[in-house]
Design an enzyme around this catalytic site. Structure first.
Site, PDB file in Angstrom:
ATOM      1  N   SER A   8       4.922   0.234   3.749  1.00  0.00           N
ATOM      2  CA  SER A   8       5.730  -0.263   2.550  1.00  0.00           C
ATOM      3  C   SER A   8       6.903  -0.680   2.884  1.00  0.00           C
ATOM      4  O   SER A   8       7.724   0.434   3.729  1.00  0.00           O
ATOM      5  CB  SER A   8       5.216   0.924   1.515  1.00  0.00           C
ATOM      6  OG  SER A   8       6.070   0.653   0.362  1.00  0.00           O
ATOM      7  N   LYS A  13       8.784   3.565  -3.724  1.00  0.00           N
ATOM      8  CA  LYS A  13       7.445   4.357  -3.241  1.00  0.00           C
ATOM      9  C   LYS A  13       7.954   5.296  -1.898  1.00  0.00           C
ATOM     10  O   LYS A  13       7.154   6.149  -1.939  1.00  0.00           O
ATOM     11  CB  LYS A  13       6.687   3.221  -2.656  1.00  0.00           C
ATOM     12  CG  LYS A  13       5.895   2.319  -3.808  1.00  0.00           C
ATOM     13  CD  LYS A  13       4.921   1.418  -2.916  1.00  0.00           C
ATOM     14  CE  LYS A  13       4.124   0.383  -3.887  1.00  0.00           C
ATOM     15  NZ  LYS A  13       3.300  -0.493  -2.962  1.00  0.00           N
ATOM     16  N   ASP A  70      -1.192   0.311  -2.345  1.00  0.00           N
ATOM     17  CA  ASP A  70      -1.477  -0.860  -3.430  1.00  0.00           C
ATOM     18  C   ASP A  70      -1.396  -0.273  -4.670  1.00  0.00           C
ATOM     19  O   ASP A  70      -2.312   0.590  -5.167  1.00  0.00           O
ATOM     20  CB  ASP A  70      -2.402  -1.744  -2.909  1.00  0.00           C
ATOM     21  CG  ASP A  70      -1.974  -3.101  -3.353  1.00  0.00           C
ATOM     22  OD1 ASP A  70      -0.766  -3.642  -3.222  1.00  0.00           O
ATOM     23  OD2 ASP A  70      -2.741  -3.806  -4.272  1.00  0.00           O
ATOM     24  N   PHE A 151      11.315   2.714 -10.384  1.00  0.00           N
ATOM     25  CA  PHE A 151      11.503   1.586 -10.108  1.00  0.00           C
ATOM     26  C   PHE A 151      10.512   0.721 -10.841  1.00  0.00           C
ATOM     27  O   PHE A 151       9.787   1.222 -11.633  1.00  0.00           O
ATOM     28  CB  PHE A 151      11.300   1.249  -8.480  1.00  0.00           C
ATOM     29  CG  PHE A 151       9.528   1.539  -8.171  1.00  0.00           C
ATOM     30  CD1 PHE A 151       9.411   2.958  -8.059  1.00  0.00           C
ATOM     31  CD2 PHE A 151       8.728   0.807  -8.037  1.00  0.00           C
ATOM     32  CE1 PHE A 151       8.287   3.257  -7.589  1.00  0.00           C
ATOM     33  CE2 PHE A 151       7.565   0.963  -7.677  1.00  0.00           C
ATOM     34  CZ  PHE A 151       7.226   2.501  -7.256  1.00  0.00           C
ATOM     35  N   GLY A 152      10.687  -0.743 -10.722  1.00  0.00           N
ATOM     36  CA  GLY A 152       9.458  -1.280 -11.553  1.00  0.00           C
ATOM     37  C   GLY A 152       9.505  -1.537 -12.826  1.00  0.00           C
ATOM     38  O   GLY A 152      10.487  -1.444 -13.720  1.00  0.00           O
ATOM     39  N   ASP A 154       8.848   1.295 -14.638  1.00  0.00           N
ATOM     40  CA  ASP A 154       8.845   2.616 -15.270  1.00  0.00           C
ATOM     41  C   ASP A 154       9.944   2.839 -16.434  1.00  0.00           C
ATOM     42  O   ASP A 154       9.562   3.445 -17.185  1.00  0.00           O
ATOM     43  CB  ASP A 154       9.945   3.370 -14.219  1.00  0.00           C
ATOM     44  CG  ASP A 154       9.031   3.751 -12.923  1.00  0.00           C
ATOM     45  OD1 ASP A 154       7.359   3.827 -13.143  1.00  0.00           O
ATOM     46  OD2 ASP A 154       9.418   4.460 -11.952  1.00  0.00           O
TER      47      ASP A 154
END
Ligand code: ITT
Length: 196
Positions: A8, A13, A70, A151-152, A154
């Site tokens: 990754s 992550k 993933d 992240f993302g 969240d």
């Protein structure tokens, strides 16, 4: 098993998974620390296809036992999207905030709560054996950005049973409940108790 390569490049992550393995003797080596790998095209139809593709390419490059993640967000009212497209939902090279904006604009006008779940497929590959574990975290999407951790997606995701978004939780709090923690804790148990 002294070390595992993590296939990754996602810093969020990497922090979470290093923390999950910190109570074992296993050290997690992010793949970029070993050398550069051309971008892996995630063209699989499932989380499992993509996780296996990442783990296999990275195993073939470095020849060391490898884990991959993933993962993504599945929103009921969007028919499960963004799903496997979560990382690049707003297009190639998009930012996390582009993705969040796209999701929120697609949910605009639809009745709340916007039910959703995060899913992680955690996978191990060492050239012979494959081990996998899935983790899910149910919750809802809110029309407001709250918190700066994680992240993302969240900042717009509130897990069931909580008032806080994932981005308002510390890494340790997120790791007590998250989809990724469920998947990697299960994978960790398999690796610590099975001959692979
Ligand atoms: P690697 O493939 O290098 O691991 P990636 O970000 O491309 O990194 P994925 O293909 O698995 O990883 O895409 C996962 C996307 O789903 C990620 O970029 C986020 O947008 C979202 N996502 C996954 N887990 C999340 C989490 O715990 N919190 C918020 N968003 C998450």
């Amino acid at each position: 098993m002294g070390k595992l390569v993590f296939a990754s490049t996602n810093e969020g992550k990497i922090k979470e998974v290093c923390n999950i393995f910190s109570d074992t003797g296993i050290s997690i080596i992010p793949m970029n620390e070993l050398g550069s790998i051309p971008e892996i095209e995630e063209d699989g139809l499932t989380f499992e296809d993509n996780a296996f593709k990442k783990a296999k390419i990275v195993f073939q490059k470095f020849g060391l036992p490898t884990i991959a993640d993933d993962s993504g967000l599945s929103i009921e009212q969007l028919g499960g999207r963004p799903g496997v497209l979560s990382a690049r939902y707003a297009g190639e090279g998009c930012s996390y905030s582009d993705n969040n904006e796209k999701v929120l604009s697609e949910l605009d006008g639809l009745p709340e709560p916007h039910r959703a779940q995060f899913i992680t497929m955690a996978l191990f590959y060492n050239g012979r054996a494959v081990q996998r574990a899935v983790g899910k975290l149910p919750g809802k999407i809110i029309h407001e950005y709250r918190g700066t951790n994680g992240f993302g997606y969240d900042p717009i995701f509130v897990p069931d049973g909580y008032e806080l978004t994932l981005a308002e939780m510390t890494l340790e709090e997120k790791n007590r409940i998250s989809h990724r923690a469920k998947a990697f804790n299960e994978l960790k148990e398999i690796l610590l108790t099975t001959e692979v």
